[in-house]
Design a protein around this motif. Sequence first.
Motif, short mmCIF file in Angstrom:
data_model
loop_
_atom_site.label_atom_id
_atom_site.label_comp_id
_atom_site.label_asym_id
_atom_site.label_seq_id
_atom_site.Cartn_x
_atom_site.Cartn_y
_atom_site.Cartn_z
N ALA A 72 101.42 35.99 56.32
CA ALA A 72 100.63 36.07 55.08
C ALA A 72 99.18 36.35 55.43
CB ALA A 72 100.74 34.78 54.28
N HIS A 73 98.47 36.93 54.47
CA HIS A 73 97.03 37.15 54.63
C HIS A 73 96.33 36.35 53.53
CE1 HIS A 73 94.01 39.42 56.85
NE2 HIS A 73 93.31 39.47 55.72
N LEU A 74 95.33 35.56 53.93
CA LEU A 74 94.67 34.63 53.02
C LEU A 74 93.19 34.95 52.90
CD1 LEU A 74 95.65 31.89 51.55
CD2 LEU A 74 94.30 30.75 53.30
N PHE A 75 92.70 34.95 51.67
CA PHE A 75 91.27 35.15 51.40
C PHE A 75 90.73 33.89 50.75
CE2 PHE A 75 93.46 39.21 50.93
CZ PHE A 75 92.73 40.05 51.75
N ILE A 76 89.61 33.40 51.22
CA ILE A 76 88.90 32.27 50.60
C ILE A 76 87.52 32.77 50.22
CG2 ILE A 76 88.00 29.94 50.95
CD1 ILE A 76 90.28 29.49 52.95
N HIS A 77 87.24 32.81 48.93
CA HIS A 77 86.04 33.49 48.47
C HIS A 77 85.54 32.89 47.17
CE1 HIS A 77 88.52 35.80 45.48
NE2 HIS A 77 89.45 35.59 46.39
N ASN A 78 84.36 33.34 46.75
CA ASN A 78 83.80 32.94 45.47
C ASN A 78 84.56 33.63 44.34
OD1 ASN A 78 81.93 31.38 44.09
ND2 ASN A 78 80.43 33.02 43.96
N SER A 79 84.66 32.98 43.20
CA SER A 79 85.45 33.52 42.10
C SER A 79 84.89 34.83 41.57
CB SER A 79 85.54 32.50 40.96
OG SER A 79 84.24 32.19 40.46
N SER A 80 83.60 35.09 41.79
CA SER A 80 82.96 36.29 41.26
C SER A 80 83.13 37.51 42.17
CB SER A 80 81.47 36.03 41.03
OG SER A 80 80.83 35.68 42.25
N THR A 81 83.69 37.32 43.36
CA THR A 81 83.83 38.43 44.30
C THR A 81 85.28 38.91 44.37
OG1 THR A 81 84.17 36.93 46.18
CG2 THR A 81 81.91 37.62 45.69
N ILE A 82 85.43 40.19 44.72
CA ILE A 82 86.75 40.78 44.89
C ILE A 82 87.01 40.90 46.39
CG2 ILE A 82 88.16 42.83 44.51
CD1 ILE A 82 86.53 43.39 42.01
N PRO A 83 88.07 40.26 46.90
CA PRO A 83 88.32 40.31 48.35
C PRO A 83 88.73 41.72 48.79
CG PRO A 83 90.16 39.27 47.22
CD PRO A 83 89.10 39.48 46.18
N SER A 84 88.31 42.08 49.98
CA SER A 84 88.65 43.38 50.54
C SER A 84 89.51 43.18 51.79
CB SER A 84 87.38 44.17 50.90
OG SER A 84 87.72 45.34 51.63
N SER A 85 90.63 43.86 51.84
CA SER A 85 91.51 43.76 53.00
C SER A 85 90.92 44.45 54.22
CB SER A 85 92.87 44.37 52.68
OG SER A 85 92.73 45.72 52.27
N GLU A 86 89.85 45.23 54.01
CA GLU A 86 89.23 45.95 55.12
C GLU A 86 88.44 45.02 56.04
OE1 GLU A 86 89.74 49.19 55.70
OE2 GLU A 86 91.05 49.21 53.96
N TYR A 87 87.84 43.97 55.48
CA TYR A 87 86.99 43.14 56.33
C TYR A 87 87.05 41.65 56.00
CZ TYR A 87 84.09 44.25 52.25
OH TYR A 87 83.62 44.46 50.97
N ASP A 88 87.80 41.24 55.01
CA ASP A 88 87.87 39.83 54.64
C ASP A 88 89.21 39.22 55.04
OD1 ASP A 88 85.36 39.63 53.46
OD2 ASP A 88 86.09 40.44 51.56
N GLY A 89 89.28 37.89 55.00
CA GLY A 89 90.56 37.21 55.09
C GLY A 89 90.97 36.81 56.49
N ILE A 90 92.02 35.97 56.56
CA ILE A 90 92.59 35.50 57.82
C ILE A 90 94.10 35.65 57.75
CG2 ILE A 90 90.73 33.88 58.40
CD1 ILE A 90 92.40 31.67 57.13
N SER A 91 94.73 35.76 58.89
CA SER A 91 96.18 35.91 58.97
C SER A 91 96.84 34.56 59.22
CB SER A 91 96.56 36.89 60.08
OG SER A 91 96.13 38.20 59.77
#
Length: 483
Positions: free
Chosen positions: A223-242
């Motif tokens: 799985a790929h997980l993003f933890i971010h602020n609710s106002s931002t859109i996560p990008s698979s290019e540079y955000d997240g952890i596996s």
Amino acid sequence: MKKIIPNEIKKIILDNIESSTSHGFPNILRSESYIIKFMWTLCLLISSGYCAYCLTKSFQDYFSYETDTQLNYKRVSQIEFPTVTFCNKFATDLNKGNEITELAKFGYIQLKSELTDLTDYNEIFKFIDYNFKYQSIKFIDNFSYVGFDIDKMLLNCNFNFKGCNSSNFKFFLSSTYGFCYQFNADKSNIRKVSSPGKQAGLSLELFIGYPNKDYDLYKSYGAHLFIHNSSTIPSSEYDGISLSTGHETDIVVSKTYFQKLPKPYSDCVQDSNATKNFDSDLYRETIKIFGQYDQKSCINLCFHKSILDVCGCYYPDQNIIKNLTQACDIDKGYKCYLNFSASYGESKSSIECIDKCPEECESVKYSLQMSHADYPTPFYAEFFMAYDYFINNGSRNFISYSNVKESTLAVNVYFDDIGYTIVEEKPSKTIEQLVADIGGFLGLCIGISILSVAEIFDSILKIILLFFQKKNESIKISHLNHL
């Protein structure tokens, strides 16, 4: 009469200098010895020069608009929980068994047959990733036939001492991972926690599926997980952890607020939603596409715009474009993108992006600390096998411990303390400090204070009154002579 006025003005000025609180000038006037006069004059010139140097440096420091950074930690009764987005690295669930999944299987086999040179694997997986992003835009209306449904992925969910389910998640489509799901993404109802630890955080147990050598075109699965602020859109290019299957991952979250000073101290923008705060088309388009400005998204958009300028088409990222006619095709457009991206990092275009994308004055960052444990235990796997058999009619095919371990994972996202760090900029020199410097140097070097300045105005006022007095006397004398 004309000679009397200059003499009286001279007398007023000399009297004020002799009674001045400044020590240098009175001593020069009172001294009868020329040697002592010279000594006081020399001392006054030296101290005045040093005073001018110190004042110049103080003004330079103030108008350089330098800042000091203050770091404080603040504990609170409640803290906003971040938005957590998870995606399956298997973008397609080929076990759905419909016409679209069969077409996808055929496409995967055909794509694998075209990969003749298996030695340059980096180029192969670049092409696979690009092809998937292109096809995901092409078949976006039919993606529901192949995407991983949350009801199949979500085995268990708990948040803040209570259970949660698929209805608590918001759908999000990623050009890299397909169907993704967001927890706490409702901006009008952001959830908060008041206790640290796992039980107060978000705990997820997910079914990922099984790798298949015939159809899988991935380097890894999980799985790929993003933890971010609710106002931002996560990008698979540079955000997240596996996250890997067969493991439980604990993620301890720390929240940091960054507050920068606006102009003249920096070029940061204060209101991330106001399009008029910065004169840049890229800045305004970032707000239009993402709903709110942040510098990282703007720089990413600048990269895509640079591809458009050179290749005449966009990189197929669903966050940037929605229409396939704008995307670079898999033949010429893809080759142009590869050539451009290889030289972009050292190009003039990448440097210009920073100038077009100002930093935001206020931002929120999440720092993560992770640890891992084997998951699940043989005992716990029995529950999954029983649940899948009796409730889901074996839809996940949980038939053995190794089978469960291969296809499931767990993740816990929580705070270890209910508080946050504030990184705040303050002016290195305020106007009050500048005034204090001016008074300090004038008083130290030549003995001048605010009252000394008042003495100057006192002299000017006396001279003005002298002129009025002489003018009145002249009028009276003229009137008497007339009589």
